[in-house]
Design an enzyme around this catalytic site. Structure first.
Site, PDB file in Angstrom:
ATOM      1  N   TYR A   1      -2.481   5.228  -3.855  1.00 45.18           N
ATOM      2  CA  TYR A   1      -3.586   6.146  -3.587  1.00 45.18           C
ATOM      3  C   TYR A   1      -3.236   7.392  -4.387  1.00 45.18           C
ATOM      4  CZ  TYR A   1      -5.994   3.463  -0.006  1.00 45.18           C
ATOM      5  OH  TYR A   1      -6.726   2.507   0.651  1.00 45.18           O
TER       6      TYR A   1
ATOM      7  N   THR B   1      -5.859   2.425  -6.803  1.00 41.43           N
ATOM      8  CA  THR B   1      -7.133   2.261  -6.093  1.00 41.43           C
ATOM      9  C   THR B   1      -8.041   3.450  -6.382  1.00 41.43           C
ATOM     10  OG1 THR B   1      -6.074   0.927  -4.424  1.00 41.43           O
ATOM     11  CG2 THR B   1      -8.167   1.952  -3.804  1.00 41.43           C
TER      12      THR B   1
ATOM     13  N   HIS C   1     -13.503  -2.768  -1.588  1.00 40.22           N
ATOM     14  CA  HIS C   1     -12.610  -2.378  -0.499  1.00 40.22           C
ATOM     15  C   HIS C   1     -13.018  -3.085   0.802  1.00 40.22           C
ATOM     16  CE1 HIS C   1      -9.496   0.965  -0.058  1.00 40.22           C
ATOM     17  NE2 HIS C   1      -9.570   0.528   1.187  1.00 40.22           N
TER      18      HIS C   1
ATOM     19  N   LYS D   1      -8.132  -0.784  -9.192  1.00 43.16           N
ATOM     20  CA  LYS D   1      -8.777  -1.515  -8.090  1.00 43.16           C
ATOM     21  C   LYS D   1     -10.011  -0.758  -7.615  1.00 43.16           C
ATOM     22  CE  LYS D   1      -7.664  -3.337  -3.452  1.00 43.16           C
ATOM     23  NZ  LYS D   1      -8.188  -2.385  -2.463  1.00 43.16           N
TER      24      LYS D   1
ATOM     25  N   SER E   1       0.837  -1.201   0.000  1.00 47.27           N
ATOM     26  CA  SER E   1       0.000   0.000   0.000  1.00 47.27           C
ATOM     27  C   SER E   1       0.870   1.246   0.000  1.00 47.27           C
ATOM     28  CB  SER E   1      -0.869   0.001   1.253  1.00 47.27           C
ATOM     29  OG  SER E   1      -1.421   1.288   1.467  1.00 47.27           O
TER      30      SER E   1
HETATM   31  C1  FNR Z   1      -7.574  -2.115   3.259  1.00 47.39           C
HETATM   32  N1  FNR Z   1      -7.646  -2.019   1.871  1.00 47.39           N
HETATM   33  C2  FNR Z   1      -6.789  -1.171   1.216  1.00 47.39           C
HETATM   34  N2  FNR Z   1      -6.825  -1.086  -0.150  1.00 47.39           N
HETATM   35  C3  FNR Z   1      -5.958  -0.328  -0.821  1.00 47.39           C
HETATM   36  O1  FNR Z   1      -6.018  -0.275  -2.040  1.00 47.39           O
HETATM   37  N3  FNR Z   1      -4.997   0.375  -0.136  1.00 47.39           N
HETATM   38  C4  FNR Z   1      -4.891   0.347   1.216  1.00 47.39           C
HETATM   39  O2  FNR Z   1      -4.028   0.979   1.807  1.00 47.39           O
HETATM   40  C5  FNR Z   1      -5.836  -0.424   1.931  1.00 47.39           C
HETATM   41  N4  FNR Z   1      -5.820  -0.453   3.287  1.00 47.39           N
HETATM   42  C6  FNR Z   1      -6.659  -1.297   3.965  1.00 47.39           C
HETATM   43  C7  FNR Z   1      -6.584  -1.382   5.349  1.00 47.39           C
HETATM   44  C8  FNR Z   1      -7.365  -2.311   6.028  1.00 47.39           C
HETATM   45  C9  FNR Z   1      -7.220  -2.402   7.513  1.00 47.39           C
HETATM   46  C10 FNR Z   1      -8.263  -3.143   5.318  1.00 47.39           C
HETATM   47  C11 FNR Z   1      -9.086  -4.183   6.026  1.00 47.39           C
HETATM   48  C12 FNR Z   1      -8.359  -3.033   3.960  1.00 47.39           C
HETATM   49  C13 FNR Z   1      -8.587  -2.857   1.106  1.00 47.39           C
HETATM   50  C14 FNR Z   1      -7.939  -4.194   0.732  1.00 47.39           C
HETATM   51  O3  FNR Z   1      -6.961  -4.037  -0.245  1.00 47.39           O
HETATM   52  C15 FNR Z   1      -8.997  -5.159   0.186  1.00 47.39           C
HETATM   53  O4  FNR Z   1      -9.700  -4.549  -0.868  1.00 47.39           O
HETATM   54  C16 FNR Z   1      -9.981  -5.608   1.260  1.00 47.39           C
HETATM   55  O5  FNR Z   1      -9.292  -5.934   2.447  1.00 47.39           O
HETATM   56  C17 FNR Z   1     -10.791  -6.797   0.795  1.00 47.39           C
HETATM   57  O6  FNR Z   1     -11.786  -7.120   1.722  1.00 47.39           O
HETATM   58  P1  FNR Z   1     -11.631  -8.337   2.768  1.00 47.39           P
HETATM   59  O7  FNR Z   1     -11.541  -9.586   1.969  1.00 47.39           O
HETATM   60  O8  FNR Z   1     -10.420  -8.067   3.573  1.00 47.39           O
HETATM   61  O9  FNR Z   1     -12.866  -8.260   3.602  1.00 47.39           O
END
Ligand code: FNR
Length: 380
Positions: free
Chosen positions: A143, A169, A275, A251, A119
């Site tokens: 981001y 994203t 997400h 994404k 990330s």
């Molecule tokens: C994320 N996700 C996320 N996505 C992204 O593109 N950049 C990021 O920095 C983050 N940070 C982040 C922090 C936390 C604590 C979570 C739980 C999620 C989203 C991540 O990439 C992904 O899309 C989700 O976690 C998918 O959902 P599930 O399967 O974890 O429920």
């Protein structure tokens, strides 16, 4: 059989193999702020629940007598060969879970050849994570913020550090309404967590009146100001295309028309994702969006999937619904929180082992023969 063989001496796994028990344990053992940040989702939580419900609604219809004794999980995508159709999703601020943070997750992924998607909001600078990974496959998640110079600088740094695929994203130009964090008044970024790539960046630092160590709060506020840009539109992607030499994956795509726009914009793939239900409460479940996107662009783009994947059976279902590979999110974050690198390794191995078994027991020797015909949709 490793776990059962160890069991003959009385040993059981250090962490549960059941993902719901892993989550329960994390809720129990880790601090309420951090675990709330990870487990929480947007609004009333209905999107996160819908993600699970949609995957549960699809049931596998196993086929018999198909010679599945020799299996090969390798998966070709975006010009590379992966050991399995799995990558670790980008998750920022991992130091709230464990002091070894992203480096530990990245090392665990590297050891299994699973791509690690770092990330841009990591708590460890991208160069340091790259160093922890050796030559292993790593992708960089962006981001896409307001400052073009910072964006350009991030892309240059990521490329120089061996990140091969850019994951942009789109669903987080703003942070959503997240009641669990609001109720605890907890946002890691305000404690400086997740800003490591920014405060080490020359273009970012050029925008500060004072050096970061002299006024860390100003650096955090500057970060918050440029972190997302709700003004971007499809033509702006040309800037990223121009400054990234390699595959680009978008994404957070859920609508088939957006998937078509992505293909027209000349990117290489999309991640069908909401997400993890953390952005739009009431949004379509990611698994319900997947077939429509796959039908719209499956022949032009690499379609990846996340949001709700917990088990090897979920990976199988996502492939059946049209994904080429799947990103694993929260489960590995709980593994990290509970047992560092070993915890992430445990989670990756459990998902891969269960996927391999699901594939075989459903009548497949390879991931790419799985189709929608392997599923039956049941009533909600
Ligand atoms: C994320 N996700 C996320 N996505 C992204 O593109 N950049 C990021 O920095 C983050 N940070 C982040 C922090 C936390 C604590 C979570 C739980 C999620 C989203 C991540 O990439 C992904 O899309 C989700 O976690 C998918 O959902 P599930 O399967 O974890 O429920």
């Amino acid at each position: 059989y490793e776990i059962y063989l160890n069991g003959t001496t009385g040993a059981v796994p250090r962490l549960p193999t059941d993902p719901s028990r892993l989550e329960e344990l994390a809720e129990h053992r880790l601090g309420p702020g951090p675990v709330g940040y990870v487990a929480g989702s947007a609004g009333d939580g209905s999107t996160a629940r819908a993600n699970r419900a949609a995957l549960d609604r699809h049931r596998i219809v196993p086929r018999m007598l198909r010679d599945v004794h020799a299996r090969d999980l390798t998966t070709e995508l975006l010009g590379r060969t992966l050991p399995a159709p799995l990558a670790l999703a980008p998750v920022g601020v991992l130091s709230i879970m464990h002091p070894d943070a992203e480096s530990a997750a990245a090392r665990a992924a590297a050891a299994r050849g699973v791509p690690y998607i770092l990330s841009s909001a990591s708590s460890t600078p991208l160069e340091q994570v790259a160093e922890a990974m050796g030559d292993a496959e790593r992708w960089f998640q962006l981001y896409w913020g307001k400052d073009r110079e910072v964006t350009r600088s991030f892309l240059g740094r990521a490329q120089a550090s061996g990140y091969s695929v850019l994951v942009v994203t789109l669903d987080t130009p703003l942070l959503a309404w997240r009641p669990r964090d609001l109720d605890q008044a907890y946002l890691p970024f305000l404690h400086g967590v997740g800003t490591a790539n920014y405060v080490t960046d020359p273009a970012f630092r050029a925008g500060l009146a004072k050096p970061v160590h002299e006024d860390p709060n100003a650096a955090v506020m500057h970060f918050l100001g440029l972190f997302g840009d709700a003004g971007h539109t499809w033509p702006d992607l040309a800037f990223l295309r121009e400054h990234w030499d390699g595959p680009i994956v978008l994404k957070g795509v859920l609508h088939p028309d957006d998937a078509r726009l992505a293909a027209d914009a000349g990117v290489d793939g999309v991640v069908v994702s909401n997400h993890g239900g953390r952005q739009v409460a009431g949004s379509i479940a990611a698994a319900d969006a997947l077939p429509g996107v796959a039908d719209a662009v499956g022949d032009r783009l690499t379609v990846l999937f996340d949001s709700g994947v917990r088990t090897g059976a979920d990976v199988f279902k996502a492939l059946a619904l049209g994904a080429r590979a799947v990103l694993l999110g929260r489960p590995y974050v709980y593994g990290l929180g509970l047992d560092g690198e070993a915890g992430v390794d445990h989670v990756i191995r459990c998902v891969l082992a269960e996927f391999d078994l699901t594939l075989a027991l459903s009548g497949h020797a390879r991931p790419d023969t799985v189709t929608r015909a392997d599923l039956a949709e049941t009533a909600p």
